[in-house]
Every structure is written in C-alpha cells, then in structure tokens.
Design an enzyme around this catalytic site. Structure first.
Site, PDB file in Angstrom:
ATOM      1  N   ASP A 271       0.839  -1.206   0.000  1.00  0.00           N
ATOM      2  CA  ASP A 271       0.000   0.000   0.000  1.00  0.00           C
ATOM      3  C   ASP A 271       0.872   1.253   0.000  1.00  0.00           C
ATOM      4  O   ASP A 271       1.225   1.748   1.056  1.00  0.00           O
ATOM      5  CB  ASP A 271      -0.903  -0.022   1.236  1.00  0.00           C
ATOM      6  CG  ASP A 271      -1.819   1.174   1.315  1.00  0.00           C
ATOM      7  OD1 ASP A 271      -1.985   1.853   0.293  1.00  0.00           O
ATOM      8  OD2 ASP A 271      -2.362   1.423   2.406  1.00  0.00           O
ATOM      9  N   GLU A 303      -2.112  10.472  -0.770  1.00  0.00           N
ATOM     10  CA  GLU A 303      -3.386   9.746  -0.780  1.00  0.00           C
ATOM     11  C   GLU A 303      -3.798   9.377   0.625  1.00  0.00           C
ATOM     12  O   GLU A 303      -4.982   9.431   0.981  1.00  0.00           O
ATOM     13  CB  GLU A 303      -3.256   8.490  -1.646  1.00  0.00           C
ATOM     14  CG  GLU A 303      -4.557   7.726  -1.858  1.00  0.00           C
ATOM     15  CD  GLU A 303      -4.849   6.667  -0.796  1.00  0.00           C
ATOM     16  OE1 GLU A 303      -5.919   6.041  -0.883  1.00  0.00           O
ATOM     17  OE2 GLU A 303      -4.020   6.459   0.114  1.00  0.00           O
TER      18      GLU A 303
END
Length: 495
Positions: A271, A303
């Site tokens: 991730d 993000e």
C-alpha cells in the site's frame, strides 16, 4: 528510389530533434501496441526489482516510511521521475503542492482496562479526558443520533454511512468531550478526519470487537473512559509525478494512476508500492510500441491523508483540459498477501453505486481479462474512496483493480482465490510489516499484466467506448454502512 531515401532521411532528422510533445525517437518504426505484446513485456523480475527499490528507499531513512513530505517520499518521487524521464518516451513533470501533514497517537481505557486504539489524523489533541461513555444511534451522522445528555461525555459511534470527519463534527455540535469510532467489520480502525475543522472533537478508533464490547457494557451499566490524543501538524511541500506519452492523440488521453506515498507506520510496499511499481512497469514496457491515443501516467502524493494529490491535480484542470481525459484507471494495493482479485463495480450491479458513463465498460474489460484465463474475480465497492474519487466527481469514467486491505477473507473467497479464511487480505495493512516480504508475487504479476491489457486496449482504440460524459460535478458520497473494502487508505480514511 532517390526520393524515397530523401523522405526517410527527413523523417529520421525530424525524429532525432526530439521536439517536446512530439513522437520520440524511432516512433514510426515501432510496432502498434497490442494486448498480447504489451503483456508479454511484463516480467516479474522487473516488478520485484521495483518494489525492492522502494523498500531500500524506506530503509535508508530513520523513519522507515515513505509518508508524504518526508525524506522517504521525496526520494520515491525523485526516483520515479528519473526512471520515467530516462526513457525519452514521455513528457514528465513534477507537480508541486503544499498540504498539512498530521501525526496522531491515542490511548483509550474503559473502566480501567486499556484498549488498543488509534487516533484519527487531524484529530484535535486531548490530555487525559475522563468522562462517561454514551452511545450514538444510527452511525452518528445526524444531530438526532446523539443522546440529550451527550454534553461533556465521550460518545461511542459505529463506523459507516458518513465520514469520520462528519461523525466528529456531529459529536462536537452535541458538545461531546470526545468521540470513539469503532469498526463495522472485523479488525482495527485507523483513519483521518480529512483536515482541521473547529467542529471536530478529539477522535480515536477502535476495533469492531472492542467497540461492541463497550456498547454491551453501557447497556448494562456505567462506563467511564480515559482518553489521550497527541497530535502533530506541519505544512509539507510534496509532488505528484505526471508523465504523458509524446506520441498519440493528446485530445484522447487514457489516464492511469497509483499513489506513491505510505502511511507513517511503515514502508507501504503493498500500500501502495505495488500499484506504483505496477504502472511504472507498464510505462516502461509501453516504450517499445507506438499507439493511437496518448497515455498519461500519474503517481499521486498524499493519498493516505485524504486523496490530496489526485484532488489537487484534478482541481488544477479546467473543464476543457479534463475533457481530454477519456477515462481514468486506478491501481491501489495489487499485491496483497491473502489476495482476492477485485474489480471496481463500475456498473453498480453489486453495490448499487455506478460510475460515470464508461465506468461499466472498464469493469467489463477487466472481467474479460480474468474470464479469458479462467481466473476468478469479484466486484469491489465503487465508492470514491481512492484516487479515482476526484475524477468521478468531475464525471470522468473510471475503474481499476484492488486485491484487498483489512477486510477478513471468507471461506467462500478461499474457494475462489485460495489463501486463509478468517485472516485479512493484508494483515500488515497500514503497519510496519508492509514490506517486500508482504507482497504476493502471483497477485502483483497477474494484476500488472491486467494493467498492461487495459492500457493496450485503450491506447490502441476507444472504438465502442461510450462518448465521454460532459465534464461537470457529480455526487459520489455513498450511503452504505456495511460496504466491504473499496481500496486502501480510502477504505478507512474517510468512512
């Protein structure tokens, strides 16, 4: 013959000049991209070399992460920029921006028992709040959900329906001293309030198990809670990396992206090193071919703090420029160790949340990729909880792939994908264990080939793809309280 040689010489001379925005050297002599040829250029060794590089970047700094604005992420941005620039095939830029970074830690105890808690980033700080715990009804998204005696108390709220920030704001409006949000699926809960807001109260997250236990205790008697939240804030300069093919029709742009940052807790190799390297591998492979439609790659910053980089980018484009982007593909966590092959539900058939016209066709294309190989797949919620959010809010068709985060795998899914039931798709999600060792090589290889498949399809032709909807504004806020995964940080970032 002489005239043919002269024409060839002129063509080669023009190409060698390397005019920015025009075809790169050798373009006319490259073969037209095809799905099979581009997929065949994808090699596992190249993918793993990329994720290992991100690991080494993280390891080179004492923080051991690649969080936006930190040295690990700065080095990540520089490396991506230089790697893509060196191909000579793309016009590459770094898009500078400043965002507020926040780091928060929390401790929570109930009736003297310590609980494993996490603070929501951007939470107001709190020093040893001691108060009675009360329960909000209906996910705490409306003023009427809060008891009349909420003032001065800490309120327990179940995750779902509205954002964490809205829950904290509603608790603040009810004059609560603090808020604790507990998960609505098995596992711990980490997230963000999405930014600073004077309505917010100190806010922490708990697992579903701990939250339900507290709700049961309250039903049978008084529960006293002690809560501490330490919050740090800092404005940080950071960058998106944007690369567009020099060749192809720049009025018909195929765009794809992946976020390049990690959370504070670890290196973020799944991730979202997996998505970042997946699209980089495809970008490098694409340099062997010519194409009809321009392709634009994006590596988004920040993000993990609320889709900040992608939102900044989309907001920087006026309607005319954004209309050139005919579709957007998002790749976030494509190498989960206990993976499931998941496709964003663009047609809304599974979760009743459709994307702009064209999103369904993107979903069908990825379904065909898996179906043609006899590989199982399933839909994942298309909720706007990843970097495609800003695009669909402006009516850009979108889609993508996801192999799972903190949601627990079911026995039924094990029958489809293998792996272990009762264990999260990625048990190291948002943790220090999200290293190279956390990557499922089969999953990341398969999904990177799927990226290549989609890029080749759309770079070659948009024939049969719906006419691009008029660029505008569109509400994508879902109203589902029990919706399983839809991406990485975005699944827990907001809701």
């Amino acid at each position: 013959m002489k005239s043919q040689l002269l024409s060839l010489a002129v063509a080669v001379t023009t190409i060698s000049q390397g005019v920015v925005g025009q075809e790169p050297f050798g373009w006319p002599f490259k073969p037209m991209v095809t799905q099979d040829d581009l997929q065949n250029k994808i090699k596992l060794k190249d993918i793993m070399a990329g994720v290992e590089k991100l690991q080494s970047i993280s390891d080179a700094h004492p923080e051991k992460n690649r969080v936006f604005g930190g040295n690990g992420h700065k080095d990540t941005v520089e490396w991506i920029y230089n790697e893509i620039k060196a191909t000579g095939y793309y016009d590459v830029k770094k898009q500078e921006q400043v965002h507020l970074w926040s780091h928060a830690e929390a401790t929570v105890s109930a009736n003297g028992k310590d609980l494993k808690a996490s603070a929501m980033s951007y939470s107001p700080p709190a020093s040893k709040i001691m108060a009675e715990l009360v329960v909000a009804k209906n996910n705490g998204c409306n003023a009427t959900d809060y008891p009349e005696n909420t003032q001065g108390k800490i309120v327990l709220v179940e995750r779902g329906v509205c954002s964490f920030g809205e829950k904290s704001s509603q608790a603040g409006d009810a004059k609560a001293a603090g808020a604790i949000v507990y998960n609505n699926v098995p596992g711990s809960l980490a997230g963000t309030l999405g930014g600073l807001d004077k309505r917010h109260v100190p806010t922490a997250g708990l697992s579903q198990e701990d939250g339900k236990n507290l709700a049961t205790l309250i039903a049978s008697g008084k529960v006293d809670v002690t809560m501490n939240v330490i919050s740090l804030f800092e404005n940080r300069t950071t960058w998106n990396v944007i690369a567009e093919t020099k060749g192809g029709d720049h009025n018909n742009v195929i765009m794809l992206g992946a976020h390049s940052d990690s959370v504070d807790a670890g290196p973020g190799i799944n991730d979202n090193g997996s998505g970042s390297i997946g699209i980089m591998t495809v970008a490098k492979a694409l340099t062997n071919f010519k194409l009809n439609n321009a392709v634009r790659f994006a590596w988004w910053t920040a993000e993990e703090f609320g889709l900040l980089g992608s939102t900044f980018y989309v907001n920087s484009l006026d309607d005319r420029e954004l209309h050139k982007v005919k579709l957007y593909l998002n790749f976030d966590m494509i190498g989960s160790p206990n993976f499931a092959n998941q496709i964003y539900d663009g047609d809304g058939s599974a979760y009743n949340m459709t994307g702009p016209a064209g999103s369904a066709e993107i979903e069908y294309l990825f379904e065909k990729f898996f179906d043609d190989q006899g590989i199982p797949h399933q839909p994942t919620a298309f909720t706007g909880r990843s970097d495609y959010s800003a695009f669909i809010k402006r009516n850009v068709p979108a889609g993508g792939l996801f192999t799972g985060a903190e949601v627990v795998k079911t026995p039924e899914q094990v029958k489809l994908f293998g792996g272990e039931a009762g264990v999260a798709y990625d048990k190291n999600y948002h943790g220090k264990g999200d290293t190279v060792a956390n990557i499922n090589k089969g999953a990341i290889f398969l999904n990177t080939r799927a990226i290549a498949y989609s890029v080749a399809e759309y770079a070659r032709s948009l024939k049969g793809f719906p006419t691009r909807p008029k660029t505008g504004k569109r509400d994508v806020n879902p109203q589902y309280s029990k919706m399983p995964g839809g991406g990485c940080g975005h699944h827990t970032v907001f809701m």
